[in-house]
Design an enzyme around this catalytic site. Structure first.
Site, PDB file in Angstrom:
ATOM      1  N   HIS A 121       0.834  -1.203   0.000  1.00 51.53           N
ATOM      2  CA  HIS A 121       0.000   0.000   0.000  1.00 51.53           C
ATOM      3  C   HIS A 121       0.870   1.253   0.000  1.00 51.53           C
ATOM      4  O   HIS A 121       1.259   1.742   1.059  1.00 51.53           O
ATOM      5  CB  HIS A 121      -0.896  -0.001   1.236  1.00 51.53           C
ATOM      6  CG  HIS A 121      -1.765  -1.216   1.338  1.00 51.53           C
ATOM      7  ND1 HIS A 121      -1.283  -2.444   1.754  1.00 51.53           N
ATOM      8  CD2 HIS A 121      -3.088  -1.395   1.075  1.00 51.53           C
ATOM      9  CE1 HIS A 121      -2.268  -3.322   1.731  1.00 51.53           C
ATOM     10  NE2 HIS A 121      -3.379  -2.723   1.341  1.00 51.53           N
ATOM     11  N   HIS A 145      -4.113   3.184  -3.480  1.00 57.05           N
ATOM     12  CA  HIS A 145      -4.281   2.632  -2.132  1.00 57.05           C
ATOM     13  C   HIS A 145      -3.505   1.340  -1.894  1.00 57.05           C
ATOM     14  O   HIS A 145      -2.675   1.279  -0.991  1.00 57.05           O
ATOM     15  CB  HIS A 145      -5.770   2.395  -1.841  1.00 57.05           C
ATOM     16  CG  HIS A 145      -5.992   1.465  -0.696  1.00 57.05           C
ATOM     17  ND1 HIS A 145      -5.854   1.859   0.612  1.00 57.05           N
ATOM     18  CD2 HIS A 145      -6.277   0.130  -0.661  1.00 57.05           C
ATOM     19  CE1 HIS A 145      -6.071   0.816   1.400  1.00 57.05           C
ATOM     20  NE2 HIS A 145      -6.324  -0.237   0.667  1.00 57.05           N
ATOM     21  N   GLU A 187     -18.154  -4.238  24.268  1.00 57.23           N
ATOM     22  CA  GLU A 187     -17.303  -5.427  24.400  1.00 57.23           C
ATOM     23  C   GLU A 187     -16.081  -5.348  23.489  1.00 57.23           C
ATOM     24  O   GLU A 187     -14.981  -5.760  23.873  1.00 57.23           O
ATOM     25  CB  GLU A 187     -18.109  -6.695  24.057  1.00 57.23           C
ATOM     26  CG  GLU A 187     -19.248  -7.015  25.014  1.00 57.23           C
ATOM     27  CD  GLU A 187     -20.523  -6.243  24.681  1.00 57.23           C
ATOM     28  OE1 GLU A 187     -20.545  -5.525  23.663  1.00 57.23           O
ATOM     29  OE2 GLU A 187     -21.495  -6.366  25.456  1.00 57.23           O
ATOM     30  N   HIS A 195     -28.630 -15.911  24.243  1.00 57.03           N
ATOM     31  CA  HIS A 195     -27.623 -15.709  25.292  1.00 57.03           C
ATOM     32  C   HIS A 195     -26.834 -16.977  25.610  1.00 57.03           C
ATOM     33  O   HIS A 195     -25.939 -16.946  26.450  1.00 57.03           O
ATOM     34  CB  HIS A 195     -28.305 -15.204  26.566  1.00 57.03           C
ATOM     35  CG  HIS A 195     -28.658 -13.737  26.509  1.00 57.03           C
ATOM     36  ND1 HIS A 195     -29.368 -13.204  25.467  1.00 57.03           N
ATOM     37  CD2 HIS A 195     -28.373 -12.717  27.355  1.00 57.03           C
ATOM     38  CE1 HIS A 195     -29.520 -11.898  25.674  1.00 57.03           C
ATOM     39  NE2 HIS A 195     -28.919 -11.579  26.805  1.00 57.03           N
TER      40      HIS A 195
HETATM   41  C1  TPP Z   1     -11.501  -4.744   9.439  1.00 59.69           C
HETATM   42  C2  TPP Z   1     -10.937  -4.551   8.077  1.00 59.69           C
HETATM   43  N1  TPP Z   1     -11.736  -4.600   7.008  1.00 59.69           N
HETATM   44  C3  TPP Z   1     -11.240  -4.499   5.769  1.00 59.69           C
HETATM   45  C4  TPP Z   1      -9.902  -4.327   5.572  1.00 59.69           C
HETATM   46  C5  TPP Z   1      -9.322  -4.259   4.172  1.00 59.69           C
HETATM   47  N2  TPP Z   1      -8.886  -2.873   3.917  1.00 59.69           N
HETATM   48  C6  TPP Z   1      -7.609  -2.511   4.047  1.00 59.69           C
HETATM   49  S1  TPP Z   1      -7.409  -0.852   3.870  1.00 59.69           S
HETATM   50  C7  TPP Z   1      -9.058  -0.636   3.591  1.00 59.69           C
HETATM   51  C8  TPP Z   1      -9.681   0.709   3.426  1.00 59.69           C
HETATM   52  C9  TPP Z   1      -8.779   1.715   2.945  1.00 59.69           C
HETATM   53  O1  TPP Z   1      -9.298   2.997   3.128  1.00 59.69           O
HETATM   54  P1  TPP Z   1      -8.642   3.984   4.168  1.00 59.69           P
HETATM   55  O2  TPP Z   1      -8.824   3.445   5.523  1.00 59.69           O
HETATM   56  O3  TPP Z   1      -9.207   5.326   3.898  1.00 59.69           O
HETATM   57  O4  TPP Z   1      -7.113   3.920   3.836  1.00 59.69           O
HETATM   58  P2  TPP Z   1      -6.385   4.649   2.615  1.00 59.69           P
HETATM   59  O5  TPP Z   1      -7.061   4.214   1.351  1.00 59.69           O
HETATM   60  O6  TPP Z   1      -6.541   6.083   2.845  1.00 59.69           O
HETATM   61  O7  TPP Z   1      -4.988   4.175   2.688  1.00 59.69           O
HETATM   62  C10 TPP Z   1      -9.715  -1.837   3.608  1.00 59.69           C
HETATM   63  C11 TPP Z   1     -11.181  -1.972   3.366  1.00 59.69           C
HETATM   64  C12 TPP Z   1      -9.089  -4.273   6.704  1.00 59.69           C
HETATM   65  N3  TPP Z   1      -7.775  -4.134   6.634  1.00 59.69           N
HETATM   66  N4  TPP Z   1      -9.627  -4.364   7.951  1.00 59.69           N
END
Ligand code: TPP
Length: 674
Positions: free
Chosen positions: A35, A270, A418, A480
């Site tokens: 990334h 990204h 939680e 539960h």
């Molecule tokens: C709980 C979770 N769901 C999905 C992902 C997969 N994932 C990695 S980064 C991302 C989203 C990226 O958007 P952002 O947080 O705005 O990061 P940016 O693109 O700005 O680097 C996703 C969906 C993850 N790492 N964790």
């Protein structure tokens, strides 16, 4: 797409920041995955933090009073690796070249302690945010607990970089609400407000006013309109530190993939390499040499290495201060040392309650008594429940509440949160100096599963109290009543789950939990009373430490049938065993509170408890049978609950689902071929 034009007057700091950017670009390109966009956009923030704001000494990454930095947006790992290399934590350029390779210290997402300076494992979005709240709780508690005449011995900030994804996740909302309520004024979140997530612009799915939301959580909010404006960043960070009552969030408008002519401000930057052509175009655009890759100008490295020693003098002074305090207050120093070793004071085991046969107690009630007996011996054990303290029996009676403006309390009201509770508990455990414990109904471990898993992955020593462990909770019904939860936790590597059978085993289970600092331990406890097993007649409970032990035995020589159970079902096994024994059957009862610990024993012990030649084995547990086949073998039988429960008094449910001594007896007889 509006592409910011690169600086025409390239300052030295800009060169430093571009170094961070292109280390990420080159590492992702070389790994052919990763990334690049987030590090490219947030490089100025990392630069400002590490060179002007963070309190750290790169040569001493374990210094207890260092500021904690958490990259909650763990996918931007190269931002962190780049800084750890540049500032001299011990990561090398070679480590960066091996980004995402087998055995490297630079895995895809930051892994706790894979390299010095990695404070926690992040990647599952939102978790780092929750961890940061826990670290801020630990800091505040220790600050209020250990002081000398010049103030708290622990007195640092917790910084985290969080992304859109982090703020979209529910766990961060829970954690932010808790942090605002508790007034964790030394928590500072840098929000990478880059308007882009994985699938595209955030406007597709995330349009609320984030800062208004955080203001409503009782946070101090600021906006930095341009991540490249170092003065604005500095001012905002100074203001965040000056705010002592409320946690701070700074929304930093950054540009994902900054400098890339075709990918900046798009989700294309990204999560995949820019591609060789675009790497070239980006380097040209920002005035960066195309070769060599992983280029670090000497003066940049020298500058960052010097920044890495910025805190050295402060650290040395702190060490001296600690030494002076140690000499002046040796008793308190002993408590301090034990706190960091996670060790109870001597005499704790003798102080634990004991229980006599003839009585009956819910194991959750026994656990409450143990916690209170332990409390004076572990003054830095802090925690609580997600609004079920009176049910989970987790309140430390003689201790204060950890509350806004008074952070020396040991009882934490986590509220019905939680997930944040578990994520923050991981943060507390990783911070060190405290032993966190956390409680809820066993069925609601579903709400904290991601944090439980990460705690196990990191080896975070959190003590969990999970009560209402089965259909034995009765009338609240199937919503539960846990069924699959034991199986899930048992299948989680490095997670230890103990389901004790009576008061004595519960005390023994707590003893095991206090001795285990390599990962999370859960005690799974009953709502209903269980008779206290007569230990003069049956075996003592020391075997709990080995996961399973022979509790009852009839006759000489190898048993004809072995009844294996955990928790409340051990009593059914014992009753059936007595009946079989009365009829001359050589029967054996194995109490197995912890399958994982048992399987970790040597073969000799395992074979002693479960002789391989004895195929007539019957497991009894009011939960999914998943996994019990490994214990009973191909010829054994299992009495379990492979369906959801029902709403009724507990006794009726046990009867209806076949959890009676009579049924156990009959199946045992069938196993014996009758
Ligand atoms: C709980 C979770 N769901 C999905 C992902 C997969 N994932 C990695 S980064 C991302 C989203 C990226 O958007 P952002 O947080 O705005 O990061 P940016 O693109 O700005 O680097 C996703 C969906 C993850 N790492 N964790």
């Amino acid at each position: 797409m509006s592409l910011q034009s690169p600086d025409t007057t390239k300052t030295f700091e800009r060169t430093c920041i571009d170094t961070i950017r292109f280390l990420a670009v080159d590492a992702v390109q070389q790994a052919d995955s990763g990334h690049p966009g987030m590090p490219m956009g947030m490089a100025p923030v990392a630069h400002a933090l590490w060179t002007r704001h963070l309190k750290y000494d790169a040569a001493h990454p374990e210094w207890p009073d260092r500021d904690r930095f958490i990259l909650s947006a763990g996918h931007g790992s190269m931002l962190l690796y780049g800084m750890l290399f540049l500032t001299g934590y011990g990561l090398t350029l070679d480590d960066l070249r091996h980004f995402r390779k087998l055995g490297s210290r630079t895995p895809g997402h930051p892994e706790y302690r894979d390299a010095p300076g990695i404070e926690t494992t992040t990647g599952p979005l939102g978790q780092g945010f929750g961890n940061a709240v826990g670290m801020a709780i630990a800091e505040a508690f220790l600050g209020a607990t250990f002081r000398d005449e010049s103030g708290p011995l622990i007195d640092h900030y917790t910084y985290t970089i969080a992304s859109d994804g982090d703020l979209m996740e529910g766990v961060s909302a829970e954690a932010a609400s808790l942090a605002g309520h508790l007034g964790l004024g030394k928590l500072i979140v840098l929000y990478d407000d880059n308007l882009v997530s994985l699938d595209g612009p955030t406007e597709m799915a995330f349009t609320e006013d984030r800062m208004a939301r955080f203001a409503a959580y009782r946070w101090h909010t600021q906006v930095v309109p341009d991540a490249n404006d170092l003065t604005a960043l500095d001012d905002a960070l100074d203001a965040a530190r000056a705010e002592t009552e409320r946690p701070s969030i700074i929304a930093v408008r950054s540009h994902i993939g900054y400098g890339s002519p075709h990918k900046q401000d798009t989700s294309k930057a990204h999560g995949s390499p820019l591609g060789l052509d675009e790497v070239k175009a980006t380097k040209e655009n920002l005035g960066w040499p195309l070769e060599p890759t992983f280029y670090v100008p000497d003066e940049v490295l020298a500058f960052y290495r010097k920044a890495g020693t910025r805190g050295a003098e402060t650290r040395r002074a702190w060490d001296e201060r600690l030494a002076a305090w140690r000499a002046a207050a040796p008793e308190k120093a002993a408590i301090w040392d034990r706190a960091w070793r996670r060790e109870p004071a001597p005499g704790w085991e003798a102080a634990l309650p004991t229980y006599e046969a003839g009585g009956a107690e819910a194991t959750r009630v026994v656990s409450g008594a143990v916690i209170n007996a332990l409390a004076p011996f572990v003054p830095t054990m802090i925690g609580g429940s997600a609004d079920l303290a009176s049910s989970n029996n987790t309140l430390i009676k003689d201790a204060e509440v950890f509350r806004r403006g008074s952070h020396g309390g040991r009882n934490i009201w986590f509220g019905v949160r939680e997930h944040a509770m578990a994520s923050a508990s991981n943060g507390m455990a990783l911070h060190g100096g405290v032993i966190p414990y956390a409680a809820t109904f066993f069925v609601f471990t579903d709400y904290q599963r991601p944090a439980l898993r990460l705690g196990a992955l990191m080896g975070a020593p959190v003590k969990y109290v999970f009560t209402h462990d089965s259909i034995g909770l009765g009338e609240d019904g199937p919503t539960h009543q846990p069924v699959e939860h034991l199986a899930i936790l048992r299948a989680t590597p490095n997670f230890t789950v103990l389901r004790p059978a009576d008061a004595t085993e519960t005390v023994a289970a707590w003893r095991v939990a206090m001795g285990m600092n390599g990962g999370p331990v859960a005690l799974v406890l009953t709502r209903q009373k269980l008779p206290t097993i007569d230990r003069t007649r049956y075996a003592p409970a020391e075997g709990v430490a080995r996961g399973a032990y022979v509790l009852a035995e009839a006759g000489e020589g190898e048993p004809q049938v072995i009844l294996i159970a955990s928790g409340s079902e051990v009593h059914l096994a014992l009753e059936a065993h007595e009946r079989l024994a009365g009829e001359g059957v050589r029967s054996r009862v194995v109490s197995m509170p912890c399958r994982t610990l048992f399987f970790a024993q040597d073969e000799a012990y395992r074979d002693e408890v479960l002789p391989p030649a004895v195929e007539a084995r019957l497991s009894i547990e009011a939960a999914a049978t998943f996994g019990w086949r490994d214990v009973v073998g191909d010829h054994g039988r299992m009495i379990g609950l492979d369906r959801f429960g029902a709403s009724a008094p507990a006794d009726d449910l046990f009867e209806a689902f076949g959890f009676t001594a009579g049924h156990v007896y009959r199946v045992a007889r069938e196993l014996l071929g009758e």
